[in-house]
Design a protein around this motif. Structure first.
Motif, PDB file in Angstrom:
ATOM      1  N   ALA A 298       0.828  -1.201   0.000  1.00 24.97           N
ATOM      2  CA  ALA A 298       0.000   0.000   0.000  1.00 24.97           C
ATOM      3  C   ALA A 298       0.864   1.252   0.000  1.00 24.97           C
ATOM      4  O   ALA A 298       1.889   1.324   0.695  1.00 24.97           O
ATOM      5  CB  ALA A 298      -0.930  -0.001   1.206  1.00 24.97           C
ATOM      6  N   ALA A 299       0.438   2.249  -0.779  1.00 23.13           N
ATOM      7  CA  ALA A 299       1.109   3.553  -0.800  1.00 23.13           C
ATOM      8  C   ALA A 299       0.508   4.445   0.272  1.00 23.13           C
ATOM      9  O   ALA A 299      -0.639   4.237   0.697  1.00 23.13           O
ATOM     10  CB  ALA A 299       0.957   4.186  -2.175  1.00 23.13           C
ATOM     11  N   PRO A 300       1.241   5.452   0.733  1.00 20.63           N
ATOM     12  CA  PRO A 300       0.702   6.364   1.752  1.00 20.63           C
ATOM     13  C   PRO A 300      -0.531   7.099   1.230  1.00 20.63           C
ATOM     14  O   PRO A 300      -0.643   7.392   0.032  1.00 20.63           O
ATOM     15  CB  PRO A 300       1.858   7.322   2.026  1.00 20.63           C
ATOM     16  N   PRO A 301      -1.488   7.419   2.092  1.00 20.50           N
ATOM     17  CA  PRO A 301      -2.675   8.178   1.659  1.00 20.50           C
ATOM     18  C   PRO A 301      -2.278   9.562   1.137  1.00 20.50           C
ATOM     19  O   PRO A 301      -1.294  10.152   1.579  1.00 20.50           O
ATOM     20  CB  PRO A 301      -3.514   8.287   2.933  1.00 20.50           C
ATOM     21  N   ARG A 302      -3.083  10.064   0.221  1.00 15.46           N
ATOM     22  CA  ARG A 302      -2.832  11.387  -0.339  1.00 15.46           C
ATOM     23  C   ARG A 302      -4.164  12.054  -0.639  1.00 15.46           C
ATOM     24  O   ARG A 302      -5.178  11.369  -0.855  1.00 15.46           O
ATOM     25  CB  ARG A 302      -1.986  11.284  -1.587  1.00 15.46           C
ATOM     26  N   PRO A 303      -4.183  13.408  -0.674  1.00 15.00           N
ATOM     27  CA  PRO A 303      -5.441  14.118  -0.963  1.00 15.00           C
ATOM     28  C   PRO A 303      -5.934  13.814  -2.374  1.00 15.00           C
ATOM     29  O   PRO A 303      -5.154  13.538  -3.286  1.00 15.00           O
ATOM     30  CB  PRO A 303      -5.058  15.589  -0.806  1.00 15.00           C
ATOM     31  N   ALA A 304      -7.248  13.859  -2.538  1.00 18.49           N
ATOM     32  CA  ALA A 304      -7.872  13.615  -3.838  1.00 18.49           C
ATOM     33  C   ALA A 304      -9.203  14.345  -3.875  1.00 18.49           C
ATOM     34  O   ALA A 304      -9.673  14.892  -2.875  1.00 18.49           O
ATOM     35  CB  ALA A 304      -8.067  12.124  -4.076  1.00 18.49           C
ATOM     36  N   SER A 305      -9.790  14.378  -5.038  1.00 17.91           N
ATOM     37  CA  SER A 305     -11.111  14.983  -5.199  1.00 17.91           C
ATOM     38  C   SER A 305     -12.149  13.887  -5.309  1.00 17.91           C
ATOM     39  O   SER A 305     -11.894  12.830  -5.893  1.00 17.91           O
ATOM     40  CB  SER A 305     -11.148  15.868  -6.448  1.00 17.91           C
TER      41      SER A 305
END
Length: 690
Positions: free
Chosen positions: A154-161
């Motif tokens: 898993a990749a680190p969480p990131r902001p999204a729309s």
């Protein structure tokens, strides 16, 4: 050691493989990715399982609208978008971790599970065999958060729309386990399994708006509704849905409501039996057995009733943590629920107004689904009516328990025809006039059963245009006219059995089983020579099918055409029967097609061409053969017995049931005591006057 006591030597190949086995490896802790891939083998065996997990997560998130997008039957893409509560940004990273869940916190929580999912291994298992991306936003957040995973990392969480709710995207299923991907079936087969999972959610939660697309094309658009009947119509057709009967029962063990089919709606398989406990689709052998027992004496042995049942029981009275797929449960009050299901259905089936009708009845009130108020089904009965109903329930159970169990399936159990008999107007041969239940609950006699009225004589075996082995055949009457002058005249008993004298005793024949065998051999013989002759209809017969049946119809369209059944699609879930074989012109085209497609859907492995043709011949022969309860004339009886003598396999029908019983003279003399009596003499030496 004696030679007979020696252990047989192993084959050389086995010994060689045993010698090549390496020594036992040391014990080690498996990597987390391998653990998740092993877990995926238990719960993620095909795209439909991924669809199930994602839809259940959306329902648990209190979604009111779910959009499911598929590509290549889920092998390339499965995307589920909902408007539920969403996942907080701080917790989203844990969503793909193994055994991480927000639905239970302690062992005590397992005593009262109220959600569809709770084990916490599904998303981690999916992420170990595919590429996963999750975008979620809670109502109070200004922006959404995205987390993705490839090969279980898993990749680190990131902001999204994104809107409020959650979008779960699964790409390239089984990309990291190629061997599992090779076991997937064709797109049409996998879509059939996906549709089944969608149907289970849609039926249990009709107030959720469901949209399903496949390769950019709309498959289902299911707006929210308070009626389960509407959802049944969307998946199984409007005509079966309109004929369903509403049931309801409220007992201390639980509350039961739902819709069941009248006997004439029975199917060849149990694919239209749905049982939901607290909104969860389950397969409980005991309760499904109660459903079948409620129809005892109303269906032929192999026919399966149609039922959509919903049970609401206290969460602490049901254990859903029995199997990884959560499709099996344990019930503490299983015996009470068994009696409740049996009594509720049987009381309704034996109640007034249940006589078969040619015109489908108007739909009753909407059936309550999980989470609805009791008012959604209609007005609650008064206390006096409730007391009267309770008395009738007890009486129905008492009558059922007093009735003797069926030791063997009814005659023609393998044929699976509707249990309605249609009386005929002598002046209108073959015309259906008025329905009536058959006196002994056996097989119907109508135009679809292969009978044709002949003025001045009983109906002929017109459904079996056979080429008699030796005697001449009357073209107008099928078997009529094929006489065997060397045999004494045979008689018919109970319009079901043929009895004839033989040189060594008595022959008793089951007319349907024998005629079915004759028809089957005739069909197979003609199929080997080429396609059967067919009669084209002026207007096609429209048949509504499920997605799985539709896929089977398209797959076996060529085989159906070879039998003389021309089937063409009329819509996304309907076909038209444009022609039917002349050899079986009196058989029921729709019933023949449905029985064959039900078998094709149930096949785990794709059947071969020969297997398909034999099954088609089985179904067609059963549908076209003369039925138990059909009166036959002397010429027809003689013709049928003549074909028995000429057939090499007339001892059994295509389903394996015996066609005849032979009683020798020795057997008869033993039963009447003639052997013993013949040895007795009175004192005067004269034989007894037997």
């Amino acid at each position: 050691m004696p030679a007979g006591d020696q252990v047989p030597s192993r084959p050389r190949a086995v010994l060689r493989s045993v010698r090549n086995v390496p020594a036992m490896a040391p014990i080690r802790i498996l990597p987390e990715i391998l653990v998740n891939q092993i877990a995926a083998g238990e719960v993620i065996e095909r795209p439909a399982r991924v669809v199930k997990e994602l839809l259940e997560n959306a329902i648990d998130a209190q979604a009111t609208r779910v959009v499911l997008e598929l590509e290549e039957a889920g092998k390339k893409l499965i995307r589920a978008s909902d408007d539920g509560t969403g996942i907080p940004a701080a917790e989203l990273a844990l969503a793909l971790a193994g055994h991480a869940t927000s639905k239970i916190a302690s062992a005590e929580d397992l005593e009262g599970i109220t959600t569809l999912g709770f084990r916490g291994e599904a998303l981690a298992s999916i992420a170990s065999v595919a590429d996963v991306r999750i975008v979620s936003r809670i109502p109070d957040a200004l922006e959404a958060v995205e987390v993705s995973s490839s090969a279980g990392k898993a990749a680190p969480p990131r902001p999204a729309s994104g809107p409020v709710g959650t979008t779960a995207e699964v790409r390239n299923l089984f990309r990291y386990i190629p061997a599992r991907r090779k076991f997937l079936k064709t797109d049409s087969t996998e879509m059939g399994h996906i549709t089944e999972q969608v149907a289970r959610i849609a039926l249990a939660y009709p107030r959720v708006h469901l949209t399903v697309t496949h390769n950019g094309r709309s498959v289902y658009e299911l707006p929210p509704t308070d009626s389960v009947r509407d959802r049944i119509a969307a998946f199984f057709g409007s005509e079966p849905a309109a004929a369903l009967i509403q049931i309801e029962s409220d007992e201390p063990a639980g509350r039961l409501w739902g819709l069941v089919g009248p006997p004439h709606l029975a199917r060849a398989t149990a694919t239209m039996q749905y049982l939901f406990i607290n909104g969860r689709y389950v397969r409980d052998r005991g309760l499904l057995h109660a459903v079948r027992e409620a129809y005892r004496g109303m269906l032929e042995g192999n026919r399966q009733p149609v039922a959509f049942l919903f049970l609401a029981v206290p969460p602490d009275r049901v254990d859903v943590n029995v199997h990884p797929t959560k499709i099996e449960v344990r019930l503490r009050d299983a015996h009470l629920l068994y009696g409740q299901v049996l009594a509720a259905i049987r009381e309704r089936l034996l109640g007034p107004g249940m006589a078969p009708s040619l015109v489908p009845p108007s739909p009753p009130l909407a059936v309550q689904s999980p989470g609805m108020s009791p008012d959604a089904i209609g007005t609650n009965p008064r206390d006096a009516v409730r007391d009267d109903r309770a008395a009738r329930v007890r009486q129905a159970v008492a009558d059922f328990l007093r009735s003797p169990p069926s030791a063997a399936p009814p005659r023609d159990a393998a044929c699976g025809l509707a249990s309605v008999t249609f009386s005929r107007d002598p002046g209108a041969p073959g015309e259906r006039v008025s329905p009536r239940p058959h006196a002994d609950g056996d097989i119907p006699r109508d135009a679809a059963c292969g009978l044709a009225s002949v003025p001045g004589s009983p109906p002929a075996l017109a459904g079996a245009r056979l080429s008699p082995p030796a005697p001449p055949r009357d073209a107008a009457c099928g078997l009529a006219g094929a006489r065997v002058s060397s045999r004494p005249h045979a008689i018919q008993l109970h319009n079901t059995y043929l009895v004839a004298e033989t040189p060594d005793g008595i022959l008793i024949v089951d007319q349907h089983a024998l005629h079915e065998r004759v028809l089957f051999e005739q069909l197979m013989s003609r199929l080997e020579a080429g396609p059967l002759e067919s009669q084209r209809r002026l207007a096609p017969i429209t048949v509504d099918l499920t997605d799985a049946e539709m896929a089977a119809a398209e797959t076996h369209q060529e085989a159906l055409a070879r039998l003389g059944i021309e089937v063409e699609p009329l819509g996304p879930r309907s076909v038209g029967i444009h022609s039917f074989p002349t050899l079986l012109e009196r058989a029921d085209p729709e019933g023949t097609l449905r029985d064959f497609l039900a078998w094709a859907v149930e096949c785990e492995a794709p059947p071969g061409p020969r297997q398909v043709l034999e099954k088609l011949a089985h179904v067609a022969a059963c549908r076209g053969a003369v039925k138990a309860g059909d009166p036959l004339g002397p010429a027809e009886i003689e013709a049928l017995l003549a074909h028995r003598e000429a057939s090499d396999m007339a001892a059994t029908c295509p389903h394996g049931r015996p066609t005849a019983l032979v009683l020798s003279r020795t057997d008869l003399e033993k039963q009447f005591g003639r052997d013993y009596a013949a040895t007795r003499r009175p004192s005067g030496g004269e034989p007894l006057p037997f």
